[in-house]
Write an enzyme that holds these catalytic residues in place. Structure first.
Site, PDB file in Angstrom:
ATOM      1  N   HIS A  69       0.836  -1.202   0.000  1.00 29.06           N
ATOM      2  CA  HIS A  69       0.000   0.000   0.000  1.00 29.06           C
ATOM      3  C   HIS A  69       0.876   1.258   0.000  1.00 29.06           C
ATOM      4  O   HIS A  69       0.676   2.169  -0.810  1.00 29.06           O
ATOM      5  CB  HIS A  69      -0.907  -0.041   1.233  1.00 29.06           C
ATOM      6  CG  HIS A  69      -1.773   1.154   1.419  1.00 29.06           C
ATOM      7  ND1 HIS A  69      -3.138   1.080   1.438  1.00 29.06           N
ATOM      8  CD2 HIS A  69      -1.480   2.476   1.621  1.00 29.06           C
ATOM      9  CE1 HIS A  69      -3.639   2.287   1.625  1.00 29.06           C
ATOM     10  NE2 HIS A  69      -2.652   3.149   1.748  1.00 29.06           N
ATOM     11  N   GLU A  70       1.850   1.293   0.905  1.00 27.67           N
ATOM     12  CA  GLU A  70       2.680   2.493   1.030  1.00 27.67           C
ATOM     13  C   GLU A  70       3.665   2.638  -0.127  1.00 27.67           C
ATOM     14  O   GLU A  70       3.887   3.735  -0.626  1.00 27.67           O
ATOM     15  CB  GLU A  70       3.412   2.499   2.377  1.00 27.67           C
ATOM     16  CG  GLU A  70       2.485   2.463   3.587  1.00 27.67           C
ATOM     17  CD  GLU A  70       1.377   3.502   3.587  1.00 27.67           C
ATOM     18  OE1 GLU A  70       1.543   4.596   2.994  1.00 27.67           O
ATOM     19  OE2 GLU A  70       0.322   3.228   4.179  1.00 27.67           O
ATOM     20  N   HIS A  73       1.992   4.142  -3.088  1.00 22.97           N
ATOM     21  CA  HIS A  73       1.886   5.600  -3.047  1.00 22.97           C
ATOM     22  C   HIS A  73       3.117   6.251  -3.669  1.00 22.97           C
ATOM     23  O   HIS A  73       3.004   7.149  -4.512  1.00 22.97           O
ATOM     24  CB  HIS A  73       1.740   6.100  -1.604  1.00 22.97           C
ATOM     25  CG  HIS A  73       0.376   5.946  -1.031  1.00 22.97           C
ATOM     26  ND1 HIS A  73      -0.743   6.507  -1.594  1.00 22.97           N
ATOM     27  CD2 HIS A  73      -0.046   5.307   0.083  1.00 22.97           C
ATOM     28  CE1 HIS A  73      -1.807   6.213  -0.860  1.00 22.97           C
ATOM     29  NE2 HIS A  73      -1.403   5.469   0.166  1.00 22.97           N
TER      30      HIS A  73
END
Length: 164
Positions: A69-70, A73
């Site tokens: 998820h990170e 980004h």
């Protein structure tokens, strides 16, 4: 513990590099995030912050979902610029097509809330009890005054504390 997260960060970047056929700048990684968030990406600083406590309690899912998820980004911002929405279509596409994972915005880890001390202040109203945080209580001790909105009297510390 951090070596597993660092290895997974690198693996997700390599996966994105193979998919997009380009290189991505590797971020600095910190395990000093606290509170309810599992991870935070800071694209301008090229920094990833992870919650070590939530990692320790949810290792497998954390390494698979939260790290991806990170990283997604940072990949999205490096690919498409700073003008995109953090959980917009670019980020969602990376999660689904590059990593083969659901584009979940939030984790569902159980987060232990820490116990907080409230300092009880009172006014002249019959039901006038106001729980102050430690920070606000400290301001009162340094001279700040707070007034009741109903009776306009100065709130006074009752000497009582509650742990919640």
């Amino acid at each position: 513990m951090p070596e597993f997260i660092l290895a997974r960060v690198d693996a997700y970047f390599r996966q994105a590099e193979a998919f997009f056929e380009r290189d991505f700048a590797r971020p600095q990684v910190s395990l000093r995030l606290r509170g309810q968030k599992a991870g935070v990406a800071h694209p301008r600083e090229n920094l990833l912050r992870f919650n070590a406590q939530l990692y320790a309690e949810n290792r497998e899912d954390f390494l698979r979902q939260t790290v991806a998820h990170e990283v997604a980004h940072l990949v999205a911002f490096q690919m498409f610029g700073m003008g995109i929405r953090p959980h917009g279509e670019e980020w969602q596409r990376i999660m689904r097509e590059v990593y083969g994972l659901p584009a979940k915005r939030c984790h569902d880890y159980v987060v232990q809330r820490r116990r907080v001390t409230h300092y009880l202040y009172r006014c002249q109203c019959p039901d006038g009890e106001f729980p102050f945080s430690a920070q606000r209580h400290s301001l009162v001790l340094r001279g700040r005054r707070y007034l009741c909105r109903r009776c306009r009297s100065v709130l006074e510390f009752s000497g009582e504390q509650r742990l919640q």
